[in-house]
Design a protein around this motif. Structure first.
Motif, PDB file in Angstrom:
ATOM      1  N   TYR A  30      15.435  39.905 -31.877  1.00 43.27           N
ATOM      2  CA  TYR A  30      16.451  39.601 -32.882  1.00 43.27           C
ATOM      3  C   TYR A  30      17.771  40.312 -32.565  1.00 43.27           C
ATOM      4  N   ALA A  31      17.689  41.545 -32.092  1.00 41.15           N
ATOM      5  CA  ALA A  31      18.907  42.276 -31.734  1.00 41.15           C
ATOM      6  C   ALA A  31      19.629  41.600 -30.577  1.00 41.15           C
ATOM      7  N   SER A  32      18.870  41.013 -29.671  1.00 40.14           N
ATOM      8  CA  SER A  32      19.469  40.265 -28.567  1.00 40.14           C
ATOM      9  C   SER A  32      20.233  39.044 -29.089  1.00 40.14           C
ATOM     10  N   TYR A  55      26.564  44.678 -41.664  1.00 45.04           N
ATOM     11  CA  TYR A  55      26.022  43.339 -41.894  1.00 45.04           C
ATOM     12  C   TYR A  55      24.983  42.963 -40.839  1.00 45.04           C
ATOM     13  N   ILE A  56      25.118  43.508 -39.640  1.00 48.63           N
ATOM     14  CA  ILE A  56      24.110  43.269 -38.599  1.00 48.63           C
ATOM     15  C   ILE A  56      22.825  44.027 -38.932  1.00 48.63           C
ATOM     16  N   LEU A  57      22.961  45.258 -39.431  1.00 47.01           N
ATOM     17  CA  LEU A  57      21.782  46.023 -39.835  1.00 47.01           C
ATOM     18  C   LEU A  57      21.003  45.294 -40.925  1.00 47.01           C
ATOM     19  N   ARG A  58      21.728  44.764 -41.901  1.00 49.68           N
ATOM     20  CA  ARG A  58      21.063  44.043 -42.991  1.00 49.68           C
ATOM     21  C   ARG A  58      20.407  42.758 -42.485  1.00 49.68           C
ATOM     22  N   LEU A  60      19.187  42.179 -39.425  1.00 51.05           N
ATOM     23  CA  LEU A  60      17.990  42.503 -38.652  1.00 51.05           C
ATOM     24  C   LEU A  60      16.861  42.984 -39.560  1.00 51.05           C
ATOM     25  N   ALA A  61      17.204  43.780 -40.565  1.00 50.08           N
ATOM     26  CA  ALA A  61      16.175  44.272 -41.484  1.00 50.08           C
ATOM     27  C   ALA A  61      15.536  43.114 -42.247  1.00 50.08           C
ATOM     28  N   THR A  62      16.349  42.180 -42.726  1.00 49.86           N
ATOM     29  CA  THR A  62      15.815  41.027 -43.459  1.00 49.86           C
ATOM     30  C   THR A  62      14.942  40.169 -42.561  1.00 49.86           C
ATOM     31  N   ASP A  68      14.854  47.958 -46.508  1.00 50.70           N
ATOM     32  CA  ASP A  68      16.081  48.708 -46.249  1.00 50.70           C
ATOM     33  C   ASP A  68      16.328  48.737 -44.743  1.00 50.70           C
ATOM     34  N   THR A  69      17.420  49.358 -44.347  1.00 51.53           N
ATOM     35  CA  THR A  69      17.835  49.321 -42.943  1.00 51.53           C
ATOM     36  C   THR A  69      17.428  50.567 -42.150  1.00 51.53           C
ATOM     37  N   ARG A  70      16.675  51.481 -42.770  1.00 52.28           N
ATOM     38  CA  ARG A  70      16.373  52.749 -42.103  1.00 52.28           C
ATOM     39  C   ARG A  70      15.617  52.542 -40.790  1.00 52.28           C
TER      40      ARG A  70
END
Length: 668
Positions: A30-32, A55-58, A60-62, A68-70
């Motif tokens: 997903y990060a790719s 917004y990218i952290l959110r 990827l977390a979703t 959460d994004t931790r």
């Protein structure tokens, strides 16, 4: 991702020990997918960021199912170098769905479309950098769009443009626009994705498929769009199309485009056609090392491309086809004459096909119509109120297309009684050598294209076939000619090699007159005496040759002009001494092999017209500039296929002596 890398990351971040291998793999994948969206915020896109935008952290977390994004932050810290250095992955359908479900609410998506440059391309601008990885552009503008792909169907995407405040240039995915010039300057080459409208993009791979569908399947833009929407717009489309057969998995099959997306996932016929023309222009510029430039402030994509299409049409006239200089052992023969010298025979053939575009109703007028709804050009608008019967000087009567002459009125009545449009279109298809089912042509009104001919006898008007009306009418009958609807050009002429490679094409507006159009067309194709073929095969060569001899035209003095065997046997009289003397194919013994066969395929045009005539229903209502571009592009694609097939069968140009292939005049 190796086990050694995973082990090292876990040692540095003990929390990762609680994450499954599948979860770690999904994060990296997903990060790719998010990498391009991450890069847009970096000063140097080659440098891996230590922290991700919120917004990218959110997103990827979703996508990973985290509240959460931790954990996402921890995974990025551990594997960011790996994400930044590995090649972009090819995701599965489920991964695309999950990523888009999580990302679209944050104004990003799978295949988010950005400009290919991050710095200004204007050489004297302060924001110009030789390294395009350095970000000097800003003021991002983002909007929704639909990307039509070959592999993944119709995708919801965002597209973002960047702006150079210094030189006032905005950079889009395919092109950049300077504020003062208001012109779209494309980046050069052919992009993977072509923007065909403000909210619609099409992959080049899909546009290539559309082009080949048109070349080999005679598919219109409408049918290309229908096939894509019905079979390719969604992965597992076969499941959606056959609900009863796939009941078990039907309800688990989702579209890649959200239901609330504000652009449709269905490709439109106008975008299919505009995409074909724009893709072809980009290919042509790339092949010739040029840069495409189009107006930016035109209201429609069609108007925007008009001038570029016209320029390409001019370049294709005469000798412009890329296979013009083709030669192989099916069209080029070298033999040793009685003096021991090598002599070449390079043959070409010519014939017409009754497809055409709308034209002015005045015979042989070549001025384009103001619009396809009008029947006369701007110079002949004063004739629009004249009687439809040719040579009648009277005006039409109110509510009719003829004057008050009772014979003309009877002609009008008889014409409209005989039935609606399909009679004419199918008649033209038949003349073009194309036979199609009755329901293959759209059921819409199509008025007569060429003149209709009636004999007025004691029993009323009787329609006469224009192809067989050279004789006189029956005794006591009057013959009237009329055009009740619009008019189309008379025919398309092709000049080609006897192996099947088409050299050039021209539109004849009036008749197939050898003293004008055909002679000019032949000279445009062979512009110098040195470029003329040794043999020019044409079914009306006797009249062409007689005319050239009468006016002492020496351009084709070294060219033999036989009539092809089929037409000579069935359409040329034995009593025509000029034809028998100069155009009888038997008068050219060198064209016959020692075993009694013809050296060249003299009927190649008749055979090619079966393919070429298949476009009659597609092009008959095209605007003239698009009409010419479309047919030239079809010929270009087909020529490439024919040459490849010839080489595969051993008919290569290298099978003949290279020193005898072309004179300098032919090597264009």
């Amino acid at each position: 991702m190796s086990l050694q890398q995973i082990t090292a990351a876990i040692q540095n971040c003990p929390e990762l020990g609680l994450v499954s291998f599948h979860g770690l793999n999904l994060f990296i994948r997903y990060a790719s997918l998010a990498r391009e969206s991450i890069e847009v915020s970096q000063h140097n896109k080659l440098e891996c960021p230590t922290e991700l935008p919120s917004y990218i952290l959110r997103t990827l977390a979703t996508a990973l199912g985290e509240k959460d994004t931790r954990l996402t932050e921890i995974c990025w810290t551990a594997f960011r170098e790996l994400v930044w250095t590995q090649p972009i992955i090819s995701p599965t359908v489920d991964e695309i769905l999950a990523y888009n479900d999580a990302s679209v609410c944050h104004q990003t998506s799978f295949r988010h479309l950005y400009p290919p440059t991050r710095s200004c391309k204007t050489a004297d601008c302060v924001n110009h950098r030789d390294d395009e990885n350095i970000l000097t552009l800003g003021e991002l503008l983002t909007h929704t769009a639909t990307l039509f792909t070959l592999e993944h169907g119709a995708l919801p995407v965002y597209t973002t443009s960047l702006y150079c405040r210094s030189c006032k240039t905005r950079y889009y995915h395919n092109y950049h626009v300077h504020k003062k010039t208001s012109a779209r300057t494309y980046y050069g080459g052919v992009p993977d994705v072509v923007q065909v409208a403000q909210h619609f993009f099409i992959e080049s791979a899909l546009l290539e498929l559309f082009a080949n569908n048109m070349v080999f399947g005679w598919l219109s833009a409408t049918n290309c769009a229908r096939i894509y929407n019905q079979a390719l717009s969604t992965p597992r489309q076969h499941v959606l199309n056959n609900k009863l057969a796939f009941t078990a998995i039907y309800h688990n099959t989702k579209h890649l485009t959200p239901d609330d997306w504000n652009t449709t996932r269905l490709i439109r016929k106008e975008d299919t056609m505009n995409g074909f023309f724009l893709y072809s222009l980009l290919l042509d510029k790339a092949e010739h090392g040029g840069i495409l430039m189009l107006p930016h402030d035109e209201q429609s994509q069609s108007d925007r491309m008009e001038q570029a299409l016209a320029e390409r049409n001019s370049a294709m006239e005469g000798t412009g086809q890329e296979c013009y200089a083709h030669a192989c052992d099916l069209c080029f023969v070298v033999y040793e004459n009685e003096h021991g010298h090598l002599v070449k025979m390079h043959a070409a053939a010519c014939d017409g096909n009754t497809i055409g575009h709308r034209s002015c109703k005045v015979h042989d007028c070549q001025i384009p119509l103001p619009s396809l709804r009008q029947h006369f050009c701007a110079d002949h608008q004063h004739l629009r109120l004249k009687c439809a019967v040719i040579e009648c000087p009277l005006d039409i009567a109110p509510g009719h297309r003829t004057c008050n002459d009772p014979h003309h009125r009877a002609l009008e009545t008889a014409y409209f009684k005989r039935g609606e449009a399909m009679f004419q279109l199918r008649s033209r298809l038949k003349k073009a050598g194309v036979y199609v089912p009755d329901d293959s042509v759209a059921n819409q009104a199509v008025e007569a294209d060429h003149e209709v001919i009636f004999d007025l006898g004691p029993k009323g008007p009787v329609e006469i076939d224009p192809e067989s009306c050279d004789g006189k009418p029956e005794a006591g009958n009057r013959r009237l000619r009329a055009i009740f609807g619009g008019r189309w050009t008379h025919n398309e002429q092709l000049i080609m090699r006897t192996c099947g490679v088409i050299l050039s094409r021209a539109t004849l507006f009036g008749s197939e007159a050898v003293d004008s159009s055909n002679k000019l067309f032949a000279k445009a194709t062979f512009p110098t005496p040195e470029s003329t073929p040794e043999y020019f095969i044409f079914d009306n060569n006797c009249k062409l040759d007689a005319h050239q001899r009468a006016i002492n035209d020496q351009h084709f003095k070294n060219t033999g002009k036989p009539v092809d065997v089929f037409h000579f046997n069935c359409k040329h009289k034995i009593t025509d001494l000029h034809c028998q003397r100069y155009c009888n194919p038997a008068s050219f013994p060198e064209m016959i092999t020692p075993d009694g066969k013809w050296q060249f395929n003299t009927s190649i045009c008749e055979q090619t017209n079966v393919w070429f005539g298949g476009y009659i229903a597609i092009v008959r209502d095209m605007e003239v500039t698009r009409y010419n571009f479309f047919l030239d592009e079809m010929i270009k694609h087909r020529n490439r296929y024919v040459v490849a097939e010839l080489k595969a069968k051993g008919h290569s140009p290298w099978t003949i002596p290279t020193e005898a292939i072309f004179s300098d005049a032919i090597q264009l």
